[in-house]
Design a protein around this motif. Structure first.
Motif, PDB file in Angstrom:
ATOM      1  N   LEU A 257     -15.871  -3.644 -48.999  1.00 23.57           N
ATOM      2  CA  LEU A 257     -15.598  -4.934 -48.578  1.00 23.57           C
ATOM      3  C   LEU A 257     -13.904  -4.760 -48.204  1.00 23.57           C
ATOM      4  O   LEU A 257     -13.621  -5.392 -47.232  1.00 23.57           O
ATOM      5  N   LYS A 261     -11.946  -5.283 -44.508  1.00 25.25           N
ATOM      6  CA  LYS A 261     -11.025  -6.474 -44.533  1.00 25.25           C
ATOM      7  C   LYS A 261     -11.838  -7.417 -44.861  1.00 25.25           C
ATOM      8  O   LYS A 261     -11.831  -8.549 -43.957  1.00 25.25           O
ATOM      9  N   ARG A 262     -12.853  -7.349 -45.566  1.00 24.50           N
ATOM     10  CA  ARG A 262     -13.631  -8.675 -46.081  1.00 24.50           C
ATOM     11  C   ARG A 262     -13.364  -9.225 -47.761  1.00 24.50           C
ATOM     12  O   ARG A 262     -14.238  -9.355 -48.309  1.00 24.50           O
ATOM     13  N   ASP A 264     -12.686 -11.824 -48.654  1.00 23.03           N
ATOM     14  CA  ASP A 264     -13.282 -13.153 -48.696  1.00 23.03           C
ATOM     15  C   ASP A 264     -14.431 -13.193 -49.379  1.00 23.03           C
ATOM     16  O   ASP A 264     -15.060 -14.058 -50.045  1.00 23.03           O
ATOM     17  N   LEU A 265     -15.212 -11.923 -49.423  1.00 18.51           N
ATOM     18  CA  LEU A 265     -16.450 -12.050 -50.037  1.00 18.51           C
ATOM     19  C   LEU A 265     -16.410 -11.108 -51.298  1.00 18.51           C
ATOM     20  O   LEU A 265     -17.708 -11.240 -52.029  1.00 18.51           O
ATOM     21  N   ILE A 287     -23.618  -8.057 -42.454  1.00 19.06           N
ATOM     22  CA  ILE A 287     -22.065  -7.898 -42.645  1.00 19.06           C
ATOM     23  C   ILE A 287     -21.757  -6.543 -42.233  1.00 19.06           C
ATOM     24  O   ILE A 287     -20.501  -6.289 -41.483  1.00 19.06           O
ATOM     25  N   TRP A 291     -19.316  -4.775 -38.909  1.00 19.23           N
ATOM     26  CA  TRP A 291     -18.010  -3.896 -38.696  1.00 19.23           C
ATOM     27  C   TRP A 291     -18.533  -2.661 -38.078  1.00 19.23           C
ATOM     28  O   TRP A 291     -17.391  -2.133 -37.423  1.00 19.23           O
TER      29      TRP A 291
END
Length: 406
Positions: A257, A261-262, A264-265, A287, A291
């Motif tokens: 993640l 650059k996620r 937020d998850l 998801i 990417w």
């Protein structure tokens, strides 16, 4: 430096992949492997014009002796070789060696210390034993095809010849185990390996899911985990191909993640544990695909190496054929074959620090060592060899034509 199996003499009647791969491993550890072939050669020589590259890959470091085992004189020659041998390797169809009068019971009469290694599709006994078997049929019967492919498509065979090679390496293990036991007992024995038996443990993920779910599990899951028990676990599209990515630990998912650059998850309840992610596999895959699809596979690989996330770009056969890691590891070896010139063949995946594979010798031409072996092991004279050749009992090397039958 003395090789691990340097004093062991192996008579190799193997054909195609199963038997020859077993004896190749023995040869790489120093055993004197003598490939016994019919006058026209084993199947890989016969079914194609010239020696196929597969034959060249699986018969390095061996010597070839060509004998007609269906003739009484040829059979007698073979039995005399058995008296001087330690191991027999064969993967003929069930009963073929017995019909020749060369089964285990026959051979142990002339050499009680002989280790007789038999590779079969379904073994020597059992409800399936009499079935004809090839890698494809074992994949079908053994559950490999049922678990390969996508749920909405027909079963698909695995690309590599898994069953042949798994059977061959298990046969190698049986032989080395029996050689160790013979050191203590002085007795030889019969070894049998069924390709069908050998492939069964590879279904661990699928069978684990089957038993733990009470039988409610999809048979084909594409590139996802066989038991649908890990996510992410898939092959994802990239700008220039595909990349395999999986996370078997929660920390790996968290690293992925961050790499994507996620952040937020990171606290999303749907993805906190592997169990949570497996329940939301489709969303997880979406998801990751969002990417990967905008990047090159090697660019992604560099990022994931830095992030310690398990992955691998999907390489083509062309890329594997020149893989720098395999070359560095000496799994890809270049040798000079007297007919084919420079060719690439496998090295040994088994590494012994005190028994290194220093040299890979090209696969022999048909009958290339008939004269040498029969003189060395049976003390036959040139006149005796010439008479046997004239009667088409043996084929031996000719200075101008290695494969000429008189």
């Amino acid at each position: 430096m003395k090789k691990a199996l340097e004093d062991i003499v192996v008579l190799d009647l193997g054909q195609i992949y199963n038997g020859p791969y077993c004896s190749l491993m023995l040869a790489f550890q120093g055993a004197k492997v003598i490939k016994i072939e019919p006058l026209k050669g084993e199947n890989l020589r016969v079914r194609r014009k010239g020696d196929s590259h597969e034959l060249l890959m699986l018969n390095s470091n061996k010597r070839s002796v060509s004998i007609d085992l269906k003739s009484e004189e040829g059979k007698e020659l073979f039995l005399n070789l058995v008296k001087k041998a330690d191991v027999i390797v064969e993967n003929f169809s069930l009963g073929a060696m017995d019909r020749l009068g060369l089964g285990y019971e026959d051979l142990k009469e002339v050499n009680p210390q002989i280790i007789y290694a038999s590779g079969k599709g379904y073994g020597l006994e059992g409800p399936y034993a009499n079935r004809l078997a090839m890698d494809l049929t074992i994949q079908a019967m053994g559950g490999v095809m049922a678990t390969t492919g996508f749920a909405d498509k027909p079963p698909v065979k695995a690309g590599p010849a898994l069953c042949d090679f798994l059977g061959g390496i298990h046969l190698f293990g049986g032989i080395t185990t029996a050689l160790y036991q013979r050191e203590k007992t002085g007795e030889g024995q019969l070894i049998e390996v069924s390709m069908h038996d050998a492939i069964y443990p590879t279904l661990a993920s699928a069978l684990g899911a089957y038993y733990s779910s009470g039988g409610n599990v999809p048979q084909r899951t594409g590139n996802q985990h066989s038991g649908m028990a890990t996510a992410p676990y898939n092959v994802y599209p990239t700008k220039d191909g595909h990349i395999a990515i999986l996370c078997v630990a929660d920390r790996q998912w968290q690293s992925l993640l961050k790499a994507m650059k996620r952040d937020d998850l990171l606290s999303d309840s749907r993805f906190q544990s592997n169990v949570d992610r497996s329940a939301n596999t489709t969303i997880v895959d979406e998801i990751v695909t969002d990417w990967t699809s905008n990047k090159d596979k090697l660019e992604i690989s560099d990022i994931l190496i830095e992030s310690s996330v398990p992955h691998a770009p999907v390489l083509s056969i062309e890329e594997v054929a020149d893989d720098q890691h395999l070359i560095y590891r000496e799994m890809i070896r270049e040798v000079n074959h007297p007919v084919e010139g420079k060719i690439k063949v496998p090295g040994s995946p088994i590494r012994l620090s005190d028994s290194p594979l220093e040299e890979v010798i090209p696969a022999p031409l048909l009958g290339e060592h008939t004269e040498e072996v029969l003189q060395e092991m049976l003390n036959l004279t040139e006149d005796q060899l010439e008479l046997l050749e004239e009667r088409k009992i043996i084929l031996q090397k000719d200075e101008n034509d290695f494969q000429k039958v008189y």
